[in-house]
Motif scaffolding. Structure first.
Motif, PDB file in Angstrom:
ATOM      1  N   ILE A 218       0.834  -1.206   0.000  1.00 22.83           N
ATOM      2  CA  ILE A 218       0.000   0.000   0.000  1.00 22.83           C
ATOM      3  C   ILE A 218       0.867   1.253   0.000  1.00 22.83           C
ATOM      4  N   ALA A 219       1.877   1.286   0.883  1.00 22.83           N
ATOM      5  CA  ALA A 219       2.764   2.456   0.973  1.00 22.83           C
ATOM      6  C   ALA A 219       3.532   2.657  -0.325  1.00 22.83           C
ATOM      7  N   TYR A 220       4.015   1.551  -0.923  1.00 20.47           N
ATOM      8  CA  TYR A 220       4.735   1.632  -2.198  1.00 20.47           C
ATOM      9  C   TYR A 220       3.853   2.268  -3.271  1.00 20.47           C
ATOM     10  N   SER A 221       2.620   1.807  -3.345  1.00 19.20           N
ATOM     11  CA  SER A 221       1.710   2.313  -4.371  1.00 19.20           C
ATOM     12  C   SER A 221       1.425   3.801  -4.198  1.00 19.20           C
ATOM     13  N   ILE A 222       1.215   4.235  -2.958  1.00 19.61           N
ATOM     14  CA  ILE A 222       0.902   5.644  -2.688  1.00 19.61           C
ATOM     15  C   ILE A 222       2.092   6.541  -3.037  1.00 19.61           C
ATOM     16  N   PHE A 223       3.277   6.178  -2.540  1.00 18.57           N
ATOM     17  CA  PHE A 223       4.457   6.998  -2.833  1.00 18.57           C
ATOM     18  C   PHE A 223       4.827   6.935  -4.314  1.00 18.57           C
ATOM     19  N   GLY A 224       4.570   5.787  -4.943  1.00 20.52           N
ATOM     20  CA  GLY A 224       4.855   5.665  -6.368  1.00 20.52           C
ATOM     21  C   GLY A 224       3.990   6.579  -7.209  1.00 20.52           C
ATOM     22  N   ILE A 225       2.705   6.646  -6.876  1.00 20.90           N
ATOM     23  CA  ILE A 225       1.797   7.516  -7.631  1.00 20.90           C
ATOM     24  C   ILE A 225       2.154   8.985  -7.415  1.00 20.90           C
ATOM     25  N   LEU A 226       2.515   9.350  -6.189  1.00 23.86           N
ATOM     26  CA  LEU A 226       2.972  10.723  -5.917  1.00 23.86           C
ATOM     27  C   LEU A 226       4.234  11.033  -6.720  1.00 23.86           C
ATOM     28  N   TYR A 227       5.112  10.048  -6.816  1.00 23.66           N
ATOM     29  CA  TYR A 227       6.379  10.200  -7.547  1.00 23.66           C
ATOM     30  C   TYR A 227       6.143  10.489  -9.025  1.00 23.66           C
TER      31      TYR A 227
ATOM     32  N   ILE B 235      10.416  17.719  -6.059  1.00 23.34           N
ATOM     33  CA  ILE B 235      10.026  16.957  -4.874  1.00 23.34           C
ATOM     34  C   ILE B 235       9.637  15.515  -5.236  1.00 23.34           C
ATOM     35  N   GLY B 236       9.294  15.297  -6.499  1.00 23.54           N
ATOM     36  CA  GLY B 236       8.954  13.956  -6.939  1.00 23.54           C
ATOM     37  C   GLY B 236      10.081  12.965  -6.719  1.00 23.54           C
ATOM     38  N   LEU B 237      11.332  13.427  -6.818  1.00 26.16           N
ATOM     39  CA  LEU B 237      12.476  12.543  -6.630  1.00 26.16           C
ATOM     40  C   LEU B 237      12.553  12.014  -5.197  1.00 26.16           C
ATOM     41  N   ILE B 238      12.131  12.831  -4.232  1.00 28.37           N
ATOM     42  CA  ILE B 238      12.111  12.385  -2.832  1.00 28.37           C
ATOM     43  C   ILE B 238      11.111  11.239  -2.689  1.00 28.37           C
ATOM     44  N   PHE B 239       9.920  11.425  -3.277  1.00 28.06           N
ATOM     45  CA  PHE B 239       8.930  10.356  -3.273  1.00 28.06           C
ATOM     46  C   PHE B 239       9.471   9.120  -4.005  1.00 28.06           C
ATOM     47  N   GLY B 240      10.245   9.371  -5.067  1.00 34.35           N
ATOM     48  CA  GLY B 240      10.811   8.272  -5.842  1.00 34.35           C
ATOM     49  C   GLY B 240      11.790   7.439  -5.034  1.00 34.35           C
ATOM     50  N   ALA B 241      12.620   8.101  -4.225  1.00 32.45           N
ATOM     51  CA  ALA B 241      13.575   7.383  -3.386  1.00 32.45           C
ATOM     52  C   ALA B 241      12.854   6.518  -2.356  1.00 32.45           C
ATOM     53  N   ILE B 242      11.808   7.071  -1.734  1.00 35.98           N
ATOM     54  CA  ILE B 242      11.023   6.311  -0.747  1.00 35.98           C
ATOM     55  C   ILE B 242      10.329   5.136  -1.422  1.00 35.98           C
ATOM     56  N   LYS B 243       9.740   5.402  -2.583  1.00 31.10           N
ATOM     57  CA  LYS B 243       9.048   4.347  -3.335  1.00 31.10           C
ATOM     58  C   LYS B 243      10.005   3.218  -3.712  1.00 31.10           C
ATOM     59  N   THR B 244      11.231   3.555  -4.095  1.00 29.64           N
ATOM     60  CA  THR B 244      12.213   2.540  -4.485  1.00 29.64           C
ATOM     61  C   THR B 244      12.621   1.674  -3.299  1.00 29.64           C
ATOM     62  N   LEU B 245      12.826   2.284  -2.143  1.00 31.41           N
ATOM     63  CA  LEU B 245      13.154   1.520  -0.935  1.00 31.41           C
ATOM     64  C   LEU B 245      12.029   0.541  -0.587  1.00 31.41           C
TER      65      LEU B 245
END
Length: 249
Positions: free
Chosen positions: A46-55, A65-75
């Motif tokens: 769920i968290a991956y999907s949310i941060f990925g869509i924000l990214y 700021i999308g890159l910050i979301f991208g780093a979280i999504k990748t982790l």
């Protein structure tokens, strides 16, 4: 950054999106969350999907700021891949994706104080070098993944080729990264779908991952249009500036 500048930056971020984009991404988030609840997916999914869509939403609009979301999504995706023993995606994201996103963060934030980024054009030689190096790395990864008995090895190798290309182009701020991202979305969708079709370990619990990949692909189509329009605008403005300089000189 002062409080006033921070508020201004946040306001600029929100104003960057059109009403239909807010509607689309809201529907995407709702669909992913609902599917996650129905499939009893893990919190990581769920968290991956949310941060990925924000990214992808912010990246399509050139928002740093999308890159910050991208780093979280990748982790989170690395954890997700380990959870489902998808070692090809696990290795790829640790060795390639995360380092390149971190390089993008450094490059995008270092020289500009604005909330958006300006696209750049690659030289012919750089394209040739990228193709040669990428092919060599993709072949090397093919044999590495074969040692891990990675399922759907050919699809995984194709995904690696486009993943390396698109994330390098993101570091270089090239609009062509979105072409690579769309190809990655298709390949990744197959990577998560084929095990379900073949009756392997993955099941309906991964349905939110498939939905997320569809949202990514549509968003990257928006990004392709937006970034190339911006590049054409920059090119026209550059030609106008050249003419003005010639007149003044």
């Amino acid at each position: 950054m002062t409080k006033e500048n921070f508020s201004k930056a946040i306001k600029e971020i929100f104003l960057s999106f059109k009403w239909y984009e807010y509607l689309y991404f809201s529907l995407g988030l709702v669909a992913v969350v609902v599917l996650s609840l129905l499939a009893k997916s893990s919190a990581i999914t769920i968290a991956y999907s949310i941060f990925g869509i924000l990214y992808v939403a912010c990246l399509a609009r050139k928002l740093k700021i999308g890159l910050i979301f991208g780093a979280i999504k990748t982790l989170l995706y690395i954890a997700q891949s380990a959870l489902y023993h998808n070692w090809g995606e696990f290795v790829l994201n640790i060795v390639v994706v995360l380092p390149l996103i971190l390089l993008s963060i450094i490059g995008w934030f270092r020289k500009s104080s604005g909330v958006t980024v300006t696209s750049k054009k690659l030289s012919r030689n750089e394209w040739i070098i990228l193709l040669i190096v990428n092919l060599a790395l993709s072949v090397a990864f093919y044999f590495i993944l074969a040692e891990f008995d990675t399922p759907n090895l050919l699809v995984a190798s194709i995904s690696i080729f486009f993943t390396i290309s698109s994330h390098y182009l993101m570091v270089r701020k090239s609009p062509f990264m979105f072409i690579g991202f769309i190809c990655v979305n298709i390949a990744t969708f197959l990577i998560w779908l084929l095990p379900i079709i073949e009756g392997q370990a993955l099941n309906f619990e991964t349905a939110p991952m498939l939905a997320t990949m569809l949202v990514y692909a549509i968003s990257n189509i928006f990004g392709t249009v937006n970034w190339f329009k911006g590049a054409l605008k920059q090119q026209k403005e550059g030609k106008i500036d050249e003419k003005v300089d010639k007149i003044q000189n």
